[in-house]
Design a protein around this motif. Structure first.
Motif, short mmCIF file in Angstrom:
data_model
loop_
_atom_site.label_atom_id
_atom_site.label_comp_id
_atom_site.label_asym_id
_atom_site.label_seq_id
_atom_site.Cartn_x
_atom_site.Cartn_y
_atom_site.Cartn_z
N UNK A 6 -8.05 2.22 2.28
CA UNK A 6 -8.34 1.80 3.66
C UNK A 6 -7.12 2.15 4.50
N UNK A 7 -7.05 1.67 5.75
CA UNK A 7 -6.10 2.25 6.70
C UNK A 7 -5.18 1.23 7.37
N UNK A 8 -4.66 0.26 6.64
CA UNK A 8 -3.69 -0.63 7.27
C UNK A 8 -2.62 -1.03 6.27
N UNK A 9 -1.46 -1.41 6.81
CA UNK A 9 -0.46 -2.08 6.00
C UNK A 9 0.09 -3.26 6.78
N UNK A 10 0.75 -4.17 6.09
CA UNK A 10 1.28 -5.37 6.72
C UNK A 10 2.58 -5.78 6.04
N UNK A 11 3.57 -6.15 6.83
CA UNK A 11 4.80 -6.79 6.33
C UNK A 11 4.77 -8.21 6.84
N UNK A 12 4.93 -9.17 5.95
CA UNK A 12 4.76 -10.56 6.36
C UNK A 12 5.66 -11.48 5.55
#
Length: 661
Positions: A68-74
């Motif tokens: 899929x087409x997202x990344x996240x830093x959290x």
């Protein structure tokens, strides 16, 4: 020529505090805990052959290993979300690098065909890239924690934002599985799967290519084996995934027919399976074409040069004019199944014809055919033969050619009156409307098979993001359930302990994935303790899987409640001598909203809680929603086994060994 540009390209702080993690789209959804604690890199040049410039095994590419087409830093208090909103399959890479204690770098690399850029034709991807912040606690109920294999779910808020876009605009969310007439009912009725290998043990396979002692001279033992497995596992039906059916041996791309041991025998075995309510599945090696191979544990030596010559006009050509291949020197003599392998181009008319004819013929032998080794639809190599009908380099042409083939094969099967399903190795949002199932590895694992995360020292865990996003649209088969980790624990501590395998088996079901073990692991007549224990866990998981198809097959995944329980002390082997101790959750949890609304108009949510341990455990459940209409039901029988305490937002329960509720 400008072939790629990275934007955004973030250089962030090495540590963000409690719950610091990075969620990436690799391998259907991976979380890297404490991503700045060590110096690492994971990108599409990783472990590529010398001089390849990342052309082989694009680990972070979409379409491909990125599903899929997202990344996240959290971290516990805030999250950063970055996504591309592209419905046409343009190539891009989601890359990561870090310097211990200094920074974390995440870069979104946009790739385009290698055509000259001009002032009137600038580099301008035809899709939006979005950046935003979100509350990572809003879509999870797990306590923030760092540590090996930890996942507190802070990525779910980013996934929810991405899914909201996909549900509005993406063509792959137009029809859930429950509404698709092209997906056979026997595939979604609670059937389980099991993998068999007709080639047999390594020495038998290398010498003869077919294990007649096990399967019979005419494959007459296959249907009875499926019948025995179905009864032992407590399933209504079995999908028998057949390895080693290919004429030239396991994974002998381009050398498929007639199947082993003969066309007539294979068809008779297929018919015998269907007569008892089961089905068969076979895997073609995607767009790989093996020209020749020495004798290996995958089959006797062969030379398929004549067929290769006919396929050559459809092969991928590199920038230097050579064919894109895996004919590295070691493959000529070692135990690799690749031998001298080449890639057919997704866009070439000759390749399209070969793939249509291959899969069309394969559907005559089995109702499920998988595009194996396509790894999410990746074309693996950029192509430079412009006579294939695409611009040089990478680009949306990679998906467009594959899409045309998938659509043509599916339509041809329909025209022939074949009730069939296509499958693909590793999930891909783009391909969902064309597939009945995917060969997925979204079950829990630290050393992810094939991903080599541990080779670069990442504390990475597969969290099943794809299933969270798209469970109601995509049926996943939990491929081999810990493939690549060794068969069993040895006295010297090597191998895989059965407790870890139990954890993997249960985590797959908790994510709504069809149990799909190797028959040798769970259907052996010569049971030792390891096999007996794994078979016990597998049977328990299959009974739960078969009992709840409306949720586990068709349901929409939602964030689970907080469930507290004991840990499972075990270990994994990173290689033949390196052991790593693990403390894992003993209880696996998944929540699913029913695909149909209840009579009252409210959605029904089922939370499945599974015990991966071989002893009883005590759990406590804390609910984020109204508990006034909750009942406890046995996970395997659906029998009511208790009532939720009136007015309480929390409750305790005792789960039996390998039990589920």
């Amino acid at each position: 020529v400008l072939r790629a540009a990275s934007f955004p390209d973030f250089r962030q702080a090495a540590a963000l505090g409690a719950g610091d993690a990075l969620a990436m789209p690799w391998y259907e959804g991976v979380v890297v805990n404490a991503p700045g604690a060590a110096t690492n890199a994971y990108n599409s040049s990783f472990q590529s052959p010398a001089g390849s410039s990342g052309e082989f095994n694009p680990w972070t590419q979409y379409p491909g290993f990125s599903a899929f087409q997202f990344f996240a830093r959290y971290a516990s208090r805030a999250g950063l979300y970055v996504a591309t909103l592209d419905t046409a399959g343009h190539t891009k890479q989601f890359d990561y690098a870090s310097a211990a204690g200094d920074h974390v770098r995440v870069a979104l690399r946009h790739l385009q065909p290698e055509v000259p850029a001009t002032e009137t034709a600038p580099f301008a991807p035809p899709y939006d890239t979005v950046i935003g912040c979100y509350d990572p606690a809003a879509a999870t109920h797990d306590a923030p924690a760092n540590g090996l294999g930890a996942d507190w779910g802070g990525w779910r808020g980013a996934a929810d934002a991405y899914k909201a876009w996909a549900m509005r605009e993406a063509p792959w969310t137009k029809a859930p599985l429950s509404a698709r007439a092209d997906v056979p009912k026997w595939l979604t009725s609670g059937a389980g799967a099991v993998i068999v290998n007709l080639c047999g043990a390594n020495d038998v396979c290398e010498a003869t290519g077919y294990d007649a002692a096990t399967w019979g001279a005419e494959l007459e033992n296959l249907a009875p084996a499926a019948d025995a497995y179905r009864e032992a596992a407590g399933l209504p039906a079995v999908i028998v995934v057949i390895y080693g059916w290919e004429h030239f041996g396991v994974w002998a791309g381009g050398g498929y027919f007639p199947p082993k041991p003969s066309a007539a025998a294979f068809l008779a075995a297929r018919d015998a399976l269907e007569a008892q309510g089961d089905r068969s599945a076979i895997l073609v090696s995607g767009y790989w074409f093996v020209k020749k191979r020495n004798a290996t544990r995958y089959g006797p030596a062969f030379d398929n040069s004549e067929a290769w010559a006919a396929a050559a006009p459809g092969l991928v050509v590199r920038a230097d004019g050579a064919y894109a291949s895996m004919s590295f020197p070691a493959n000529a003599t070692d135990g690799s199944h690749h031998g001298e392998s080449y890639r057919l181009c997704h866009s070439a008319p000759v390749a399209d014809k070969i793939m249509r004819e291959t899969v069309g013929e394969a559907l005559g032998y089995a109702p499920i055919v998988s595009f194996d080794q396509e790894m999410g639809g990746s074309a693996n190599f950029p192509g430079y033969n412009t006579s294939h009908g695409h611009p040089p380099g990478r680009g949306a042409w990679e998906w467009e050619g594959y899409q045309r083939t998938l659509e043509a094969v599916r339509d041809d099967a329909k025209d022939r009156g074949i009730e069939a399903a296509l499958m693909q190795e590793q999930s891909s949002e783009l391909a969902m409307p064309y597939l009945g199932a995917t060969w997925t590895r979204q079950f829990w694992q630290v050393a992810s098979q094939g991903a080599y995360f541990d080779a670069v020292g990442l504390d990475a865990v597969n969290v099943g993001t794809f299933a969270y996003l798209y469970h109601e649209f995509s049926l996943g088969l939990a491929a081999a359930q810990f493939q690549g980790q060794g068969e069993q624990s040895q006295p010297d501590g090597s191998g895989e302990p059965y407790e870890l395998r139990s954890h993997v088996i249960m985590s797959a079901v908790a994510r709504g994935l069809m149990p799909t073990p190797f028959a040798n692991d769970v259907n052996r007549s010569d049971y030792d303790e390891w096999h007996a224990r794994v078979a016990e866990s597998n049977a328990a998981a299959n009974k739960v899987w078969a009992a709840w198809p409306e949720f586990l097959v068709f349901g929409t995944t939602v964030a689970p409640p907080r469930v507290r329980g004991p840990v499972l002390e075990t270990y994994e082997m990173l290689d033949a001598t390196t052991r790593r101790n693990l403390s894992l959750p003993a209880v696996l949890v998944g929540s699913f909203r029913h695909s149909a609304e209840s009579a009252s108009g409210a959605a029904t949510v089922s939370t499945l809680i599974l015990n991966a341990r071989y002893d009883a455990v005590e759990i406590s459940v804390e609910l984020p929603w109204d508990a006034s209409r909750i009942t406890w039901r046995d996970g395997a029988t659906r029998d009511v086994v208790g009532a939720w305490p009136a007015g309480a937002r929390g409750a305790k329960y005792s789960l039996p060994p390998l039990g589920a509720v």
